[in-house]
Design an enzyme around this catalytic site. Structure first.
Site, PDB file in Angstrom:
ATOM      1  N   CYS A  99      42.918  68.125  39.546  1.00  0.00           N
ATOM      2  CA  CYS A  99      42.160  69.519  39.857  1.00  0.00           C
ATOM      3  C   CYS A  99      42.745  70.492  38.739  1.00  0.00           C
ATOM      4  CB  CYS A  99      42.324  69.962  41.244  1.00  0.00           C
ATOM      5  SG  CYS A  99      41.048  70.977  41.523  1.00  0.00           S
ATOM      6  N   ARG A 133      32.186  77.595  45.000  1.00  0.00           N
ATOM      7  CA  ARG A 133      33.333  76.796  44.982  1.00  0.00           C
ATOM      8  C   ARG A 133      32.646  75.298  45.475  1.00  0.00           C
ATOM      9  NH1 ARG A 133      37.896  78.507  43.331  1.00  0.00           N
ATOM     10  NH2 ARG A 133      39.067  76.415  44.172  1.00  0.00           N
ATOM     11  N   HIS A 199      42.239  65.807  45.534  1.00  0.00           N
ATOM     12  CA  HIS A 199      43.372  65.955  46.307  1.00  0.00           C
ATOM     13  C   HIS A 199      43.202  65.158  47.513  1.00  0.00           C
ATOM     14  CE1 HIS A 199      44.518  69.916  44.408  1.00  0.00           C
ATOM     15  NE2 HIS A 199      43.180  70.259  44.445  1.00  0.00           N
TER      16      HIS A 199
HETATM   17  N1  GLN Z   1      41.451  76.773  39.855  1.00  0.00           N
HETATM   18  C1  GLN Z   1      40.647  75.832  39.615  1.00  0.00           C
HETATM   19  C2  GLN Z   1      39.210  75.741  40.204  1.00  0.00           C
HETATM   20  O1  GLN Z   1      39.088  76.698  41.065  1.00  0.00           O
HETATM   21  C3  GLN Z   1      41.435  74.476  40.293  1.00  0.00           C
HETATM   22  C4  GLN Z   1      41.583  74.256  41.766  1.00  0.00           C
HETATM   23  C5  GLN Z   1      42.562  73.520  42.277  1.00  0.00           C
HETATM   24  O2  GLN Z   1      43.356  73.066  41.591  1.00  0.00           O
HETATM   25  N2  GLN Z   1      42.005  73.181  43.423  1.00  0.00           N
HETATM   26  O3  GLN Z   1      38.669  75.135  39.769  1.00  0.00           O
END
Ligand code: GLN
Length: 260
Positions: A99, A133, A199
């Site tokens: 990520c 998101r 993840h």
């Molecule tokens: N900050 C990054 C995003 O929002 C990565 C997030 C994460 O590692 N889960 O895309």
């Protein structure tokens, strides 16, 4: 001094900044899967300001993180650590980047507030934060060393990652969003490096990915192709089946509000 052939040396990069969604669990899995086979994992941490010694590590780990921590990491990697990591992978070391770490292993990440964070350019991928998101269970058909398997995980990212024309995706999205929610690709692989949004953490439910990374790391250590003896993965397979079922059940959402 070189390590014995039954030891894998892992460099955990930025454990304080990049560690969300229990990414340390990935390292626990690597340790146990080696221990069950009579081998050991040596973990060394390299945080902000710490150097990475050339040739010392067989496997590098970059976890996920929030934008503000990614900015700190990006700045530090630009001071030379990024070049050292790229050389290590070019010389045959393995790398898993998850990520936020995946985003920074590419060319650059333009974060939620428009902040441009330079990546290390190891992976041919570029990421820009979107307006919402991408969150939920994800299932991909991943390919490593010419073998394809289903891999299940959990994603939560604002970033949309676009791969370069010649880049090889880690997998094909069966359910969930993946790199950008449109291309049908998830992650990227290059040499013995994997970048992915998964993840979970990723490795407890996907022991095949863990063993591939360990085989690569041992190949780096020994200079020979390594086949690891199989383990009983019944529990891990059952856990993956649960996650795969959730992903197929369509438990994903686009959440407005891009923070993290
Ligand atoms: N900050 C990054 C995003 O929002 C990565 C997030 C994460 O590692 N889960 O895309």
């Amino acid at each position: 001094m070189s390590a014995p052939d039954d030891e894998v040396r892992l460099c955990h990069l930025y454990p304080r900044e990049l560690n969300i969604y229990a990414d340390r669990g990935n390292i626990a899995v690597l340790r146990m899967r080696l221990a069950w086979r009579g081998m050991r994992l040596l973990v060394e941490e390299a945080g902000v300001g710490d150097p990475v010694a050339p040739g010392r590590h067989d496997l590098y780990y970059l976890g996920g993180g929030q934008d503000r921590d990614q900015a700190i990491v990006a700045e530090d990697m630009a001071r030379g650590k990024g070049r050292a990591i790229v050389s290590a992978v070019e010389d045959g070391a393995a790398l898993l980047a998850v990520c936020g770490g995946y985003q920074l292993a590419g060319h650059r990440y333009v974060g939620v507030d428009g902040v441009v964070m330079p990546g290390i350019g190891l992976l041919d991928a570029e990421t820009t934060a979107g307006d919402d998101r991408l969150i939920g269970d994800v299932l991909v058909e991943a390919t490593l060393d010419g073998v394809s398997r289903e891999v299940a995980g959990f994603e939560n990212h604002a970033g949309r990652t676009h791969l370069g024309a010649g880049a090889t995706a880690f997998g094909r999205v069966l359910a969930g969003f993946g790199n950008d929610g449109r291309s049908g690709t998830e992650g990227v692989t290059y040499r013995r490096a994997i970048g992915t949004y998964l993840h979970g953490p990723l490795l407890p439910r996907n022991p095949w990915v863990a063993d591939t990374l360990l085989a690569w790391a041992l190949a780096h250590r020994t200079g020979e192709r390594v086949t690891l003896p199989p383990l009983d993965d019944a529990l891990e397979d059952a856990a993956r089946a649960v996650a795969a079922g959730r992903a197929r059940g369509g438990r994903q959402e686009r959440l407005i509000g891009r923070r993290a």
